[in-house]
Design a protein around this motif. Sequence first.
Motif, short mmCIF file in Angstrom:
data_model
loop_
_atom_site.label_atom_id
_atom_site.label_comp_id
_atom_site.label_asym_id
_atom_site.label_seq_id
_atom_site.Cartn_x
_atom_site.Cartn_y
_atom_site.Cartn_z
N SER A 74 0.84 -1.20 0.00
CA SER A 74 0.00 0.00 0.00
C SER A 74 0.87 1.25 0.00
O SER A 74 1.91 1.28 0.67
CB SER A 74 -0.89 0.01 1.25
OG SER A 74 -1.52 1.27 1.41
N SER A 162 -9.27 -4.57 4.16
CA SER A 162 -8.79 -3.55 3.24
C SER A 162 -7.35 -3.81 2.82
O SER A 162 -6.61 -4.54 3.48
CB SER A 162 -8.88 -2.16 3.89
OG SER A 162 -10.21 -1.84 4.24
N LEU A 163 -6.96 -3.15 1.73
CA LEU A 163 -5.59 -3.22 1.24
C LEU A 163 -4.81 -1.94 1.51
O LEU A 163 -3.58 -1.95 1.46
CB LEU A 163 -5.59 -3.49 -0.27
CG LEU A 163 -6.15 -4.85 -0.71
CD1 LEU A 163 -6.25 -4.91 -2.23
CD2 LEU A 163 -5.28 -5.98 -0.19
N TYR A 213 -4.31 -8.35 4.89
CA TYR A 213 -5.72 -8.67 5.10
C TYR A 213 -5.91 -10.18 5.28
O TYR A 213 -5.52 -10.97 4.44
CB TYR A 213 -6.50 -8.14 3.90
CG TYR A 213 -7.94 -8.53 3.75
CD1 TYR A 213 -8.74 -8.87 4.84
CD2 TYR A 213 -8.54 -8.51 2.49
CE1 TYR A 213 -10.08 -9.21 4.66
CE2 TYR A 213 -9.87 -8.83 2.30
CZ TYR A 213 -10.63 -9.20 3.40
OH TYR A 213 -11.96 -9.52 3.22
N ALA A 301 -8.17 -10.00 -3.52
CA ALA A 301 -7.60 -9.04 -2.58
C ALA A 301 -6.80 -9.75 -1.49
O ALA A 301 -5.72 -9.29 -1.10
CB ALA A 301 -8.70 -8.18 -1.96
N LEU A 329 -5.24 0.10 -7.16
CA LEU A 329 -6.13 -0.87 -6.51
C LEU A 329 -5.50 -1.47 -5.26
O LEU A 329 -6.21 -2.03 -4.42
CB LEU A 329 -6.51 -1.99 -7.49
CG LEU A 329 -7.47 -1.60 -8.62
CD1 LEU A 329 -7.67 -2.78 -9.57
CD2 LEU A 329 -8.81 -1.15 -8.05
N ASN A 330 -4.18 -1.37 -5.12
CA ASN A 330 -3.55 -1.95 -3.92
C ASN A 330 -3.73 -1.08 -2.68
O ASN A 330 -3.16 -1.38 -1.62
CB ASN A 330 -2.07 -2.25 -4.16
CG ASN A 330 -1.21 -1.02 -4.37
OD1 ASN A 330 -1.61 0.11 -4.08
ND2 ASN A 330 -0.01 -1.22 -4.90
N ILE A 337 -13.74 -3.62 -2.12
CA ILE A 337 -13.24 -4.94 -2.47
C ILE A 337 -14.34 -5.85 -2.98
O ILE A 337 -14.17 -6.57 -3.96
CB ILE A 337 -12.49 -5.56 -1.27
CG1 ILE A 337 -11.13 -4.87 -1.11
CG2 ILE A 337 -12.31 -7.06 -1.44
CD1 ILE A 337 -10.36 -5.32 0.10
#
Length: 447
Positions: A74, A162-163, A213, A301, A329-330, A337
Amino acid sequence: MNERWSFRALLVTAATACLLAAGQHPAHAEDDPGVPSGLQHGIDSVVPAPALPPGPPVDGLTPEQAALLRAVQSPPTGDPFFDARPAGLAALNPGDILEQRDVTATATLVVGVPIARATLLKYRSTAANGAPSFGTATLVVPLTPWAAGDRPVLVDNQPINSLGARCTPGYAMAHGPAFKNFATDSVPPTAAWGLNQGFAVLVTDHEGPNMAYAEPNVAAHVILDGIRAVRSTPGFGASRFALGGYSGGAIASHGAAMLLGEYAPELADAVAGAAMGGLVTDNRVIANRFDGNFASGVLLAVVLAYSREHPEILDRMNHLATWVATSPLNAVCGQAIGFLGVVGIPLDVAANVTDALDSAVAEEIFARTDLTDRTSRVPLYIYHGAHDLWIPFEGARELYQRQCARGVDAVFRSEPGEHVVALATGFPGAAEWLGARLRGEPAPTEC
């Protein structure tokens, strides 16, 4: 999202769609696992690998692997409290406090009830592979006095799911309600309920600094080291702790309960119990159930998140996957997601081997994250939606039966409804059970 990446993403998507339309579907189970399918060859032939900047070496990784590992993380939050990895972690003990910050003003707006103070803690922790790492959590203290000894602490493990590093409850506590991760941190209002009971609440960022995650080892370490950190602060050295969590938060609470005996045995008398609902108990079952259907976004994810702690996964990504994993998207939060799976993308579209979930790497990861051989050192309250469409009801019941057989005091509740409904219907019973543990009442058992 910049225009250059958007154009590349459009080309990648179009190329993949053309290949799928041409009938080059992923190979079936009878094909040789480890050999790319026609679809996978096709993807890598039309999608070039992303050019990644070089960087410092990483032990055990080639320069190319190290560059990809850095790129799938991230992006930094911009706040050094969450971004900066302190030097000298190996010389410290897990739970040693590295830094703390008063966040009372912003945390009050996030939890929604008046509080005496909120302190953001940063402390030494441990990565999934045993390497020194760090964790963050927020200790929130209510205005209500606690007369009898040190104040009990409810450990609120929210479903972060979440990422992105800005998606954690700790970041929201420090920066305000605009960063709250949808409604999963307030519906039901676990922290507010605990504070209104007079308990302190420890809200953990249990995905760790790499936002891993659903990785249970990381979550367990961050939670248990957060308890260690709180116990080292004045007024909490003899406190009772109880863990609560649902879905992604249940993975975290379950991991902490199962690993407490080996990772933090000195906490066995301090942790009074753990409540968990909507729990994933078998990653293999869930991965195969989510693959290629409406929940595929969650699976993809999780695989990306796991690669941050288990970089051997990176060698099984094709060019399409590396483009997506290194894109904006990361950094998505939990509310996005689920929507990523609406097209039902199978995992093999992102892999460079056939039957990725049956590969040697997948077997290794399943084994590292399997906690079925562990025994909880604390009483358990397990609840699950009787008609959960996402996570099998049988897994939760089998966990209860297995822990009972090993002598653990446990309670099991079947809640009406599916996954989201059971979050609401199961909360009152879980809250009542947690409150009793924090007040020092003996844990019941229905084994």
